[in-house]
Design an enzyme around this catalytic site. Structure first.
Site, PDB file in Angstrom:
ATOM      1  CG  ASP A 192       5.994  -3.383   9.884  1.00 26.39           C
ATOM      2  OD1 ASP A 192       6.780  -3.761   8.983  1.00 26.39           O
ATOM      3  OD2 ASP A 192       5.542  -2.228   9.956  1.00 26.39           O
TER       4      ASP A 192
ATOM      5  CG  ASP B 160       2.333  -3.083   8.991  1.00 21.94           C
ATOM      6  OD1 ASP B 160       2.641  -4.232   8.588  1.00 21.94           O
ATOM      7  OD2 ASP B 160       2.340  -2.095   8.239  1.00 21.94           O
TER       8      ASP B 160
ATOM      9  CB  THR C 106      -2.574   7.076  -2.533  1.00 17.52           C
ATOM     10  OG1 THR C 106      -1.831   5.862  -2.747  1.00 17.52           O
ATOM     11  CG2 THR C 106      -1.819   8.238  -3.143  1.00 17.52           C
TER      12      THR C 106
ATOM     13  NE  ARG D 240      -2.672  -0.116   3.516  1.00 15.77           N
ATOM     14  CZ  ARG D 240      -3.540   0.258   4.438  1.00 15.77           C
ATOM     15  NH1 ARG D 240      -4.836   0.199   4.195  1.00 15.77           N
ATOM     16  NH2 ARG D 240      -3.143   0.692   5.608  1.00 15.77           N
TER      17      ARG D 240
HETATM   18  C1  PRP Z   1      -1.194  -4.805   4.272  1.00 19.19           C
HETATM   19  C2  PRP Z   1      -1.957  -6.103   4.379  1.00 19.19           C
HETATM   20  C3  PRP Z   1      -2.790  -6.084   3.127  1.00 19.19           C
HETATM   21  C4  PRP Z   1      -3.096  -4.622   2.954  1.00 19.19           C
HETATM   22  C5  PRP Z   1      -4.499  -4.383   3.415  1.00 19.19           C
HETATM   23  O1  PRP Z   1      -0.118  -4.935   3.412  1.00 19.19           O
HETATM   24  O2  PRP Z   1      -1.131  -7.227   4.475  1.00 19.19           O
HETATM   25  O3  PRP Z   1      -2.122  -6.601   1.990  1.00 19.19           O
HETATM   26  O4  PRP Z   1      -2.174  -3.902   3.773  1.00 19.19           O
HETATM   27  O5  PRP Z   1      -4.868  -3.089   3.189  1.00 19.19           O
HETATM   28  P1  PRP Z   1      -5.963  -2.679   2.120  1.00 19.19           P
HETATM   29  O6  PRP Z   1      -7.142  -3.574   2.329  1.00 19.19           O
HETATM   30  O7  PRP Z   1      -6.259  -1.249   2.494  1.00 19.19           O
HETATM   31  O8  PRP Z   1      -5.383  -2.776   0.750  1.00 19.19           O
HETATM   32  P2  PRP Z   1       1.001  -3.807   3.259  1.00 19.19           P
HETATM   33  O9  PRP Z   1       0.654  -2.908   2.121  1.00 19.19           O
HETATM   34  O10 PRP Z   1       1.232  -3.139   4.576  1.00 19.19           O
HETATM   35  O11 PRP Z   1       2.252  -4.626   2.778  1.00 19.19           O
HETATM   36  P3  PRP Z   1       3.113  -5.712   3.566  1.00 19.19           P
HETATM   37  O12 PRP Z   1       2.244  -6.956   3.706  1.00 19.19           O
HETATM   38  O13 PRP Z   1       4.253  -5.936   2.637  1.00 19.19           O
HETATM   39  O14 PRP Z   1       3.520  -5.160   4.892  1.00 19.19           O
HETATM   40  N1  URA Z   2      -2.574  -3.380   6.827  1.00 20.14           N
HETATM   41  C1  URA Z   2      -2.191  -3.841   8.031  1.00 20.14           C
HETATM   42  O1  URA Z   2      -1.185  -4.558   8.150  1.00 20.14           O
HETATM   43  N2  URA Z   2      -2.931  -3.512   9.095  1.00 20.14           N
HETATM   44  C2  URA Z   2      -4.031  -2.741   9.003  1.00 20.14           C
HETATM   45  O2  URA Z   2      -4.681  -2.488  10.023  1.00 20.14           O
HETATM   46  C3  URA Z   2      -4.410  -2.276   7.724  1.00 20.14           C
HETATM   47  C4  URA Z   2      -3.662  -2.614   6.656  1.00 20.14           C
END
Ligand code: PRP
Ligand code: URA
Length: 209
Positions: free
Chosen positions: A203, A200, A108, A104
């Site tokens: 993380d 997160d 945005t 993400r």
């Molecule tokens: C997080 C999570 C989803 C997304 C959800 O990923 O694992 O993929 O956000 O958010 P959304 O429904 O608003 O799209 P992130 O972008 O943080 O990436 P990561 O898994 O690499 O940490």
């Molecule tokens: N992605 C995450 O990892 N946690 C949230 O709460 C939303 C998006």
């Protein structure tokens, strides 16, 4: 309209509570996600077709049942979706695994694609997309759209924590995709994080913050 399956089994809810706790470290978080994924997998695969197979027990011959497990694919959305693969793979060891990389944009909150590697015959398989968090729904919708462009017709979304906004977006854009979740939380905050959520997920799984 797709179905929303809320998996409220007591063991799933208990483990999720420990995951939500900010004092739970990465090792326990990963292990619990793994265990929950296996438990949720029972529901996600509840109606997969069985086939007859002729076997012989120590007593006699019989026609028994086996799952058409070779027809399944697990597709995690990187990174956090990876944390749900092992549990499902324990349940269906012959399932193939594809990967979709999305992150993400921090301002945005829109998903950005950076990787896609899928089994060659993905279009012939029941695909279980895994991602612990269904927040705005942007990542899940993009991943599902990518799979549909590759010809997939039978897709399910397995997440851990969701919110009504994300569920609505997936149901509007992909009414054929059933959603399996362990919890429907209250809302998103100003950073599009789930409230109360668990923070997160990526993380916490990989210890990157
Ligand atoms: C997080 C999570 C989803 C997304 C959800 O990923 O694992 O993929 O956000 O958010 P959304 O429904 O608003 O799209 P992130 O972008 O943080 O990436 P990561 O898994 O690499 O940490
Ligand atoms: N992605 C995450 O990892 N946690 C949230 O709460 C939303 C998006």
């Amino acid at each position: 309209m797709s179905l929303l399956h809320v998996i409220n089994h007591p063991m799933v809810q208990h483990k999720l509570t420990i995951m939500r706790d900010k004092n739970t470290g990465s090792k326990d978080f990963r292990e619990l996600l793994n265990e929950i994924s296996l438990l949720m997998g029972y529901e996600v695969t509840r109606d997969i077709p069985l086939e007859d197979i002729d076997i012989e027990t120590p007593i006699c011959k019989m026609t028994a049942k086996e799952v058409s497990g070779r027809k399944l694919a697990i597709v995690p959305i990187l990174r956090a979706g990876l944390g749900m693969v092992e549990g499902l793979h324990t349940l269906v060891p012959v399932a193939k695994v594809g990967h979709i990389g999305l992150y993400r944009n921090e301002e945005t909150h829109e998903p950005v694609e950076y990787y896609c590697k899928l089994p060659e015959d993905i279009q012939d398989r029941l695909v279980i997309v895994t991602d612990p968090m269904l927040a705005t729904g942007g990542s899940a919708c993009d991943a599902i759209a990518m799979l549909k462009r590759k010809g997939c017709k039978n897709i399910r979304l397995m997440c851990l924590v969701s919110v009504p906004e994300g569920i609505k977006k997936v149901q509007n854009e992909h009414p054929d995709v059933d959603i399996y979740t362990a919890a429907v939380d209250d809302c998103l905050n100003e950073n599009a994080y789930i409230v109360p959520g668990l923070g997160d997920a990526g993380d916490r799984i990989f210890g990157t913050k």
